[in-house]
Design an enzyme around this catalytic site. Structure first.
Site, short mmCIF file in Angstrom:
data_model
loop_
_atom_site.label_atom_id
_atom_site.label_comp_id
_atom_site.label_asym_id
_atom_site.label_seq_id
_atom_site.Cartn_x
_atom_site.Cartn_y
_atom_site.Cartn_z
N PHE A 24 0.82 -1.21 0.00
CA PHE A 24 0.00 0.00 0.00
C PHE A 24 0.86 1.26 0.00
O PHE A 24 0.92 2.01 -0.99
CB PHE A 24 -0.93 -0.05 1.21
N THR A 49 1.67 -9.44 1.22
CA THR A 49 0.67 -8.41 1.54
C THR A 49 0.60 -7.34 0.45
O THR A 49 -0.36 -6.59 0.40
CB THR A 49 0.98 -7.74 2.90
N TYR A 158 5.59 -8.02 15.78
CA TYR A 158 5.66 -6.77 15.01
C TYR A 158 6.36 -5.68 15.82
O TYR A 158 7.30 -5.05 15.34
CB TYR A 158 4.26 -6.34 14.60
N ARG A 201 -6.95 -4.04 7.68
CA ARG A 201 -6.77 -3.06 8.73
C ARG A 201 -8.09 -2.31 8.94
O ARG A 201 -9.05 -2.47 8.20
CB ARG A 201 -5.62 -2.13 8.36
#
Length: 333
Positions: A24, A49, A158, A201
Site C-alpha cells: 500500500f 501483503t 511486530y 486493517r
C-alpha cells in the site's frame, strides 16, 4: 504536488531499491520516485501483503524491476543511491497469524537492506512504526519516549521486530557510518489499501463492511484512539526524510496529530458511505493500545512538513476508490 516540494533535483537519475514496494504505502512511494525521475527502481516484494496491481503500470517502463522474493532471502546488492526498507506485515490479524515471517522481515530483512546500503554507500531509510511505543503512557508521544511494549505478547512479533530493526539500523550507523534515518509511521490510509485482504486493517474493514451494509465490527468499546494520516501526505513526508540533508541518524514521527476514537471513525465512514450498517462490538484485542497520537513537532522543524488532508476529505477519496475497486474498476493511483 511533488514538483511543488522541490524534490526532483534530488531524485532524478538516481538508483533506488525499495523492499515492500508493491504494498500500500510502498507503491505510493515508488510511484513518487518514478515521477520524480529516478533512473531505476528495484522493488523487492514477495506479494504476501503487496499486490502486483499496485505496480503493474510501472513494470513495462524499463525503469522499474520486481524481485519476487521475501526480503530476508535476498542477498545484499550494490549500486544504489537510496535504500528503503518497508517490507512488513502491518495488519494485527496478519502478523499474529504469521509471527515468524513478521520477525524475519524486521530482523534478517533489515540486515540485508542495511548491507545493501553499506556496500552501495547509500542513504538508508527504515520505515518503523508507532507500535514501537506500545501502549504509550505519554500522549502525544515524542520520539524520546522509550515505549511500553510486551516483549512476548501476541503483538510482539511486530512491535519488537521493529524495535530490533531500529536498533540494528542505529548500530550500522555507529559501526559503519551508514547514513540512516528512521520514520516512525502512525496509522496511514488511502487508495490501494487492499479491500480483499484476509486480514484487513481498520479503515478498509470499516469501509467494506459499510459498503456491503454488513455489521461494522469494533474490537473493544471503541473508545481507543488512533491518528489517521492520508497516504499522499505520508508519501511526501517519507520523501522529505529520505532526501533531508540534515537528517542523518534522525528518528522522526510521521503521522497526523489529530486524535479520533475508533467509534467516531466507524460512524464517520458510515456517514460518508450512506450505510445502513449497525455497529457491533467484539472482545478487545490483547495488548491493544488505548491511545495513539504522535508529537510531530520534530517533523515540522526538520522537514517543514505537516499533514494537510482533513480526515473527512481523505476518507471520501478512499471510499470513492473502494467503490471503483470493489466494482472491478481499473487501476487508480
Amino acid at each position: 504536488m511533488l514538483k511543488e516540494q522541490g524534490l526532483a533535483d534530488f531524485v532524478a537519475g538516481r538508483r533506488v531499491i525499495v523492499s515492500g514496494g508493491a504494498g500500500f504505502l510502498g507503491s505510493w512511494l515508488v510511484d513518487a520516485l518514478y515521477m520524480l525521475g529516478a533512473e531505476h527502481i528495484t522493488i523487492v516484494d514477495n506479494l504476501a501483503t503487496g499486490r502486483i496491481d499496485n505496480i503493474s503500470h510501472l513494470l513495462g517502463t524499463g525503469r522499474v524491476k520486481l524481485i519476487n522474493l521475501p526480503v530476508e532471502k535476498l542477498e545484499p546488492l550494490k549500486g544504489y543511491d537510496f535504500v528503503i526498507h518497508m517490507a512488513a506485515r502491518p495488519s494485527p490479524e496478519d502478523y499474529v497469524e504469521h509471527p515468524v515471517e513478521t520477525l524475519l522481515a524486521s530482523s534478517r530483512g533489515t540486515e540485508v537492506m542495511l548491507e545493501t546500503a553499506r556496500l552501495s554507500d547509500a542513504v538508508f531509510l527504515l520505515t518503523s512504526t508507532s507500535e514501537v511505543y506500545g501502549d504509550a503512557e505519554v500522549v502525544p508521544t515524542p520520539e524520546t519516549y522509550w515505549g511500553k511494549v510486551n516483549p512476548i505478547g501476541p503483538r510482539s512479533c511486530y512491535d519488537e521486530g521493529k524495535r530490533y530493526a531500529e536498533a540494528l539500523t542505529v548500530a550500522y550507523a555507529r559501526q559503519y557510518g551508514v547514513d540512516v534515518r528512521i520514520a516512525r509511521i502512525f496509522n496511514t490510509y488511502g487508495p490501494r489499501l487492499d479491500p480483499g485482504a484476509s486480514y484487513a486493517r481498520v479503515v478498509p474493514r470499516f469501509i467494506m463492511q459499510a459498503l456491503r451494509n454488513e455489521p461494522v465490527t469494533i474490537f473493544g468499546d471503541g473508545k481507543q484512539t488512533r491518528s489517521f494520516c492520508y497516504v499522499s501526505d505520508m508519501t511526501i513526508a517519507l520523501l522529505k526524510l529520505l532526501l533531508c540533508g540534515k537528517c542523518k541518524g534522525e528518528v522522526v514521527n510521521l503521522g497526523n496529530d489529530e486524535e479520533v476514537t475508533i467509534l467516531e471513525l466507524a460512524n464517520l465512514i458510515k456517514e460518508i458511505v450512506g450505510s445502513r450498517s449497525e455497529i457491533v462490538f467484539l472482545p478487545p484485542r490483547e495488548d491493544d493500545p488505548k491511545r495513539r497520537r504522535p508529537d510531530i513537532s520534530k517533523a515540522r522543524r526538520l522537514l517543514n512538513w505537516e499533514p494537510t488532508t482533513p480526515l473527512r476529505a481523505g476518507l471520501q477519496k478512499t471510499v470513492e476508490w473502494f467503490r471503483r475497486y470493489a466494482g472491478g474498476g481499473a487501476h487508480v493511483g
